[in-house]
Scaffold this active site. Structure first.
Site, PDB file in Angstrom:
ATOM      1  N   ASP A  47      -5.821   2.557  10.477  1.00  0.00           N
ATOM      2  CA  ASP A  47      -7.319   2.315  10.695  1.00  0.00           C
ATOM      3  C   ASP A  47      -7.447   1.889  12.030  1.00  0.00           C
ATOM      4  OD1 ASP A  47      -9.905   2.136  10.307  1.00  0.00           O
ATOM      5  OD2 ASP A  47      -9.667   0.066   9.067  1.00  0.00           O
ATOM      6  N   GLY A  89       0.697  -0.992   0.012  1.00  0.00           N
ATOM      7  CA  GLY A  89       0.007  -0.084  -0.007  1.00  0.00           C
ATOM      8  C   GLY A  89       0.788   1.293   0.060  1.00  0.00           C
ATOM      9  N   ASP A 116       0.938   3.576   4.535  1.00  0.00           N
ATOM     10  CA  ASP A 116      -0.099   4.328   3.761  1.00  0.00           C
ATOM     11  C   ASP A 116      -1.540   4.913   4.604  1.00  0.00           C
ATOM     12  OD1 ASP A 116      -1.329   1.883   4.507  1.00  0.00           O
ATOM     13  OD2 ASP A 116      -1.616   1.269   2.199  1.00  0.00           O
ATOM     14  N   PHE A 172     -13.926   3.642   3.116  1.00  0.00           N
ATOM     15  CA  PHE A 172     -13.020   2.801   2.636  1.00  0.00           C
ATOM     16  C   PHE A 172     -12.661   3.292   1.271  1.00  0.00           C
ATOM     17  CE2 PHE A 172     -10.925  -0.931   0.336  1.00  0.00           C
ATOM     18  CZ  PHE A 172     -10.654  -1.355   1.224  1.00  0.00           C
TER      19      PHE A 172
HETATM   20  P1  5GP Z   1      -5.378  -1.413  10.513  1.00  0.00           P
HETATM   21  O1  5GP Z   1      -4.431  -2.775  10.993  1.00  0.00           O
HETATM   22  O2  5GP Z   1      -4.878  -0.231  11.023  1.00  0.00           O
HETATM   23  O3  5GP Z   1      -6.751  -1.831  10.904  1.00  0.00           O
HETATM   24  O4  5GP Z   1      -5.309  -1.407   8.900  1.00  0.00           O
HETATM   25  C1  5GP Z   1      -4.097  -0.906   8.279  1.00  0.00           C
HETATM   26  C2  5GP Z   1      -3.943  -1.563   7.035  1.00  0.00           C
HETATM   27  O5  5GP Z   1      -5.316  -1.726   6.347  1.00  0.00           O
HETATM   28  C3  5GP Z   1      -3.331  -0.442   6.062  1.00  0.00           C
HETATM   29  O6  5GP Z   1      -2.265  -0.553   5.965  1.00  0.00           O
HETATM   30  C4  5GP Z   1      -4.182  -0.645   4.908  1.00  0.00           C
HETATM   31  O7  5GP Z   1      -3.439  -1.632   4.097  1.00  0.00           O
HETATM   32  C5  5GP Z   1      -5.517  -1.212   5.193  1.00  0.00           C
HETATM   33  N1  5GP Z   1      -6.763  -0.249   5.171  1.00  0.00           N
HETATM   34  C6  5GP Z   1      -7.094   0.166   6.287  1.00  0.00           C
HETATM   35  N2  5GP Z   1      -8.107   1.216   5.738  1.00  0.00           N
HETATM   36  C7  5GP Z   1      -8.231   1.394   4.352  1.00  0.00           C
HETATM   37  C8  5GP Z   1      -8.869   1.849   3.491  1.00  0.00           C
HETATM   38  O8  5GP Z   1      -9.692   2.649   3.759  1.00  0.00           O
HETATM   39  N3  5GP Z   1      -8.775   1.519   1.977  1.00  0.00           N
HETATM   40  C9  5GP Z   1      -7.885   0.491   1.851  1.00  0.00           C
HETATM   41  N4  5GP Z   1      -7.437   0.252   0.477  1.00  0.00           N
HETATM   42  N5  5GP Z   1      -7.143  -0.135   2.697  1.00  0.00           N
HETATM   43  C10 5GP Z   1      -7.218   0.241   3.844  1.00  0.00           C
HETATM   44 MG    MG Z   2      -0.874  -0.612   4.422  1.00  0.00          MG
END
Ligand code: 5GP
Ligand code: MG
Length: 187
Positions: free
Chosen positions: A106, A47, A103, A160
């Site tokens: 979340d 990403g 990137d 998203f």
């Molecule tokens: P976390 O572990 O913080 O929940 O998620 C992080 C990863 O989920 C990020 O590195 C990314 O790859 C993916 N991610 C989180 N939100 C989004 C989003 O809105 N769109 C996309 N395409 N990927 C996301």
């Molecule tokens: Mg990522």
């Protein structure tokens, strides 16, 4: 670039992205300018690949760079509490300051796992630069290590999003802007 017909709206266009990357690069350069050991910039693939490439080209300092790979989604839009991190860094981070380049954050699970990994590998500090921060669904706070700092490009609303490296089911990574898909493309 013309708007892709699958995109409902653009959140940040190429100009806005480029200006913000320059600002982040300037702040990061200030942090590492007086570092006695060249820092290691670690990008989170796939990403962050575009953001990483844009950012490092604006850092006029000696740095090493490497990638870790994280997989938090299958082909859906919900991230995983136990992301799979492949940790085969080629560069030794032992005793060196690290800037982790992501990137989007979340829930925070992915970034926290990678921070823990870099700490375990002996980084002297871990700073974090995430292009997007989506605080609405945060479960784990982002905690830099040692003297490390935290940089965020933009705060992202709870959509998203795709583009500028981010995918949905391995599509849309090559869009030069960040946007939201039309609902029919998320199914
Ligand atoms: P976390 O572990 O913080 O929940 O998620 C992080 C990863 O989920 C990020 O590195 C990314 O790859 C993916 N991610 C989180 N939100 C989004 C989003 O809105 N769109 C996309 N395409 N990927 C996301
Ligand atoms: Mg990522």
């Amino acid at each position: 670039m013309a708007l892709d017909s699958r995109i409902e709206k653009i959140l940040w266009n190429e100009d806005q992205i480029s200006r913000r990357v320059s600002e982040l690069a300037a702040e990061i350069t200030d942090e590492f300018r007086s570092s006695s050991t060249p820092p290691v910039f670690v990008g989170v693939a796939i990403g962050a690949f575009l953001f990483f490439a844009d950012l490092v080209r604006k850092i006029d300092l000696p740095i090493s760079l490497d990638f870790v790979r994280a997989q938090s989604y299958g082909s859906g839009t919900c991230s995983n509490e136990a992301p799979v991190i492949s940790s085969d860094l080629k560069v030794n981070v032992q005793g060196r300051p690290v800037l982790l380049v992501e990137d989007i954050v979340d829930t925070g699970h992915t970034i926290s796992s990678i921070i823990a990994l870099l700490k375990a590998k002996g980084a002297s500090s871990v700073s974090v630069c995430t292009f997007l921060d989506k605080p609405a669904r945060r479960k784990v706070e982002i905690q830099p290590v040692g003297q490390g700092k935290l940089y965020r490009g933009f705060e992202c609303p709870d959509y998203f999003i795709v583009g500028y490296g981010l995918d949905f089911a391995e599509l849309y990574r090559n869009l030069p802007y960040i946007g939201v898909l039309k609902p029919e493309h998320y199914s």
